[in-house]
Design a protein around this motif. Structure first.
Motif, short mmCIF file in Angstrom:
data_model
loop_
_atom_site.label_atom_id
_atom_site.label_comp_id
_atom_site.label_asym_id
_atom_site.label_seq_id
_atom_site.Cartn_x
_atom_site.Cartn_y
_atom_site.Cartn_z
N ILE A 39 50.95 -10.59 -5.56
CA ILE A 39 51.96 -11.24 -5.52
C ILE A 39 53.07 -11.18 -6.77
O ILE A 39 54.37 -10.97 -6.76
N GLN A 40 52.46 -11.18 -7.96
CA GLN A 40 53.24 -11.14 -9.06
C GLN A 40 53.93 -9.17 -9.06
O GLN A 40 55.17 -9.20 -9.51
N LYS A 41 53.22 -8.58 -8.52
CA LYS A 41 53.61 -7.01 -8.52
C LYS A 41 54.87 -6.93 -7.56
O LYS A 41 55.79 -6.29 -7.95
N VAL A 42 54.78 -7.78 -6.47
CA VAL A 42 55.80 -7.91 -5.69
C VAL A 42 57.11 -8.28 -6.41
O VAL A 42 58.20 -8.00 -6.31
N ARG A 43 56.97 -9.70 -7.02
CA ARG A 43 58.07 -10.02 -7.75
C ARG A 43 58.63 -9.37 -8.81
O ARG A 43 60.02 -9.15 -8.97
N LEU A 44 57.83 -8.20 -9.46
CA LEU A 44 58.61 -7.64 -10.27
C LEU A 44 59.09 -6.19 -9.61
O LEU A 44 59.74 -5.50 -10.22
N GLY A 45 58.73 -6.06 -8.49
CA GLY A 45 59.19 -5.01 -7.66
C GLY A 45 58.34 -3.55 -7.72
O GLY A 45 58.66 -2.55 -7.38
N ALA A 46 57.42 -3.83 -8.38
CA ALA A 46 56.35 -2.74 -8.12
C ALA A 46 55.45 -2.59 -6.96
O ALA A 46 55.31 -1.47 -6.77
N ILE A 47 55.36 -3.63 -6.18
CA ILE A 47 55.18 -3.33 -4.83
C ILE A 47 56.33 -3.91 -3.97
O ILE A 47 56.70 -4.90 -4.42
N ASP A 48 56.41 -3.35 -2.88
CA ASP A 48 57.54 -3.89 -2.13
C ASP A 48 57.24 -5.20 -1.19
O ASP A 48 58.25 -6.14 -1.22
N MET A 49 56.38 -5.14 -0.40
CA MET A 49 55.90 -6.34 0.56
C MET A 49 54.64 -6.85 0.57
O MET A 49 53.80 -6.03 0.20
N GLU B 168 67.79 9.97 2.60
CA GLU B 168 66.30 10.08 2.15
C GLU B 168 65.55 9.09 2.84
O GLU B 168 65.99 7.78 2.50
N PRO B 169 64.47 9.10 3.23
CA PRO B 169 63.64 7.94 3.75
C PRO B 169 63.14 7.40 2.61
O PRO B 169 63.06 7.65 1.49
N ILE B 170 63.05 5.97 3.04
CA ILE B 170 62.46 4.73 1.95
C ILE B 170 60.98 4.71 2.51
O ILE B 170 60.86 4.54 3.71
N THR B 171 60.03 4.84 1.46
CA THR B 171 58.79 4.29 1.70
C THR B 171 58.51 3.08 0.91
O THR B 171 58.54 2.82 -0.14
N LEU B 172 58.25 2.14 1.94
CA LEU B 172 57.84 0.79 1.43
C LEU B 172 56.29 0.43 1.23
O LEU B 172 55.80 0.95 2.11
N THR B 173 55.72 -0.05 0.42
CA THR B 173 54.34 -0.45 0.20
C THR B 173 54.19 -1.86 0.75
O THR B 173 55.12 -2.84 0.30
N LEU B 174 53.26 -2.02 1.54
CA LEU B 174 52.87 -3.39 2.02
C LEU B 174 51.16 -3.47 1.85
O LEU B 174 50.60 -2.93 2.15
N VAL B 175 51.07 -4.85 0.97
CA VAL B 175 49.63 -5.27 0.60
C VAL B 175 49.23 -6.29 1.37
O VAL B 175 49.97 -7.19 1.69
N HIS B 176 48.02 -6.54 1.62
CA HIS B 176 47.15 -7.49 1.84
C HIS B 176 45.94 -7.62 1.82
O HIS B 176 45.38 -6.73 1.33
N ALA B 177 45.22 -8.79 1.94
CA ALA B 177 43.75 -8.93 1.58
C ALA B 177 42.63 -9.00 2.85
O ALA B 177 41.73 -8.81 2.77
N ALA B 178 43.41 -8.77 4.12
CA ALA B 178 42.47 -8.63 5.07
C ALA B 178 41.75 -7.36 5.45
O ALA B 178 42.13 -6.26 4.93
N SER B 179 40.54 -7.48 6.12
CA SER B 179 39.85 -6.09 6.35
C SER B 179 40.62 -5.53 7.65
O SER B 179 41.58 -5.93 8.16
N THR B 180 40.35 -4.09 7.64
CA THR B 180 40.86 -3.24 8.45
C THR B 180 40.96 -3.52 10.18
O THR B 180 41.28 -3.08 11.17
N THR B 181 39.75 -4.43 10.40
CA THR B 181 39.56 -4.95 11.74
C THR B 181 40.17 -6.38 12.04
O THR B 181 40.37 -6.64 13.12
N HIS B 182 40.77 -6.95 10.98
CA HIS B 182 41.31 -8.28 10.96
C HIS B 182 42.78 -8.19 11.95
O HIS B 182 43.36 -7.14 11.51
N PRO B 183 42.92 -8.97 12.47
CA PRO B 183 44.44 -8.88 13.34
C PRO B 183 45.54 -8.82 12.44
O PRO B 183 46.52 -8.22 12.82
#
Length: 330
Positions: free
Chosen positions: A76-86, A24-39
């Motif tokens: 970052i707190q959600k990542v620590r708890l495992g609610a967000i992956d990356m 079964e494929p694994i879907t990981l969430t990745l969050v960041h604060a940058a805009s969609t045009t940012h590198p």
């Protein structure tokens, strides 16, 4: 013979179960604060694409840019708890969990990008990554954000005295706060996702961020002056929750690490290569750009260094500064 056949069947069954366990494929969430045009976002897209390709679709990545899932501290707190992956966040936001990370954002310790990269990819990574893992984060690689510069809508900055009295937004935490206080600025702690509005509404006079952030997030629209102070080097750390990391097979972990580093290296090159172009674009947009001599600013940073050393611990600060000195080139 029957025993051999039975053993073979048992082994085959176990192998089949192992394959099925990861079918079964694994879907990981990745969050960041940058805009969609940012590198950073473009690098995140590269990471997601390459991981999916190399795992033959077994690992997919869902990206949430522009702090869609909360402030940097909340994410970052959600990542620590495992609610967000990356997450892609600065060392700055790991200070809440391990004080040693405060040393990374000491002002005016790095000579240039290459110097910072040698330290943070080498001895500092070997030291800090295990500390992060104890707190629930697996550091995959260092990405880029850039040297921070100071903007405002009141006056040009050519010397430290020009900063005195300006109300400057800084991210929550001691690093940039201490640097700006040492120059006599009034500090306002505002989350990054609220920064554009704060500048537009005049709640603060200015802010300090790398050129790529200043440009891609359109902060210049309400700022008349930009001083290339380069007072703090600020990188992004790509990390994954320990809980999410253990869901991956060793082979998948290798791919994720390799593609994280590849994406981060690409982002570094992009950030460094575009700085002169961004300065020209900002000047064309009407921003007055100054290039103050860094030495007078550096000479005023002793109070900031003391405050950061107090937070991180004298021994941690000494260890880090020794790394900085060891990686310095003539």
């Amino acid at each position: 013979m029957k025993a051999i056949c039975s053993t073979f069947i048992a082994v085959l069954a176990l192998a089949t179960c192992a394959v099925m366990a990861h079918a079964e494929p694994i879907t990981l969430t990745l969050v960041h604060a940058a805009s969609t045009t940012h590198p950073e976002h473009l690098a995140a897209l590269q990471f997601a694409r390459r991981v999916e390709e190399r795992t033959h679709g077994q690992i997919k990545t869902r990206i949430f840019p522009a702090a869609q899932l909360g402030s940097e501290t909340e994410m970052i707190q959600k990542v620590r708890l495992g609610a967000i992956d990356m997450d892609l966040a600065s060392h700055h936001y790991l200070i809440n969990y391990e004080k040693a990370f405060a040393v990374v954002i000491m002002p005016y310790v790095f000579d240039n990008y290459e110097h910072a990269h040698r330290v943070l990819d080498g001895p500092a990574m070997a030291w800090l990554a295990p500390l992060a893992e104890k707190q629930g984060f697996v550091i995959l690689s260092n990405w880029e954000w850039g040297f921070r510069n100071l903007s405002n809508n009141q006056r040009p900055i050519n010397q430290p005295e020009d900063v005195r009295g300006l109300k400057i937004r800084v991210p929550p935490g001691v690093g940039m706060e201490a640097s700006m206080e040492a120059l006599g600025a009034q500090i306002s702690k505002i989350s990054f996702k609220d920064l554009y509005a704060a500048l537009s509404q005049g709640r603060v006079d200015g802010q300090e961020n790398p050129l790529s952030v200043f440009y891609h997030h359109k902060l210049y629209e309400s700022q008349k002056h930009l001083a290339l102070t380069r007072h703090v080097y600020y990188n992004m750390v790509h990390f994954i929750s320990v809980k999410s990391w253990t869901r991956l097979t060793p082979a998948q972990q290798t791919i994720v690490r390799e593609e994280s580093k590849a994406a981060g290296d690409g982002m570094r090159k992009k950030i460094m290569a575009e700085e002169d172009e961004l300065i020209a674009r900002l000047a064309a947009a009407g921003v007055k750009v100054t290039r103050p001599d860094p030495q007078p600013f550096r000479a005023m940073m002793e109070p900031a260094h003391k405050k950061i050393k107090l937070l991180a611990g004298e021994e941690n600060a000494r260890k880090f500064l020794n790394m900085v000195a060891d990686e310095r080139r003539p």
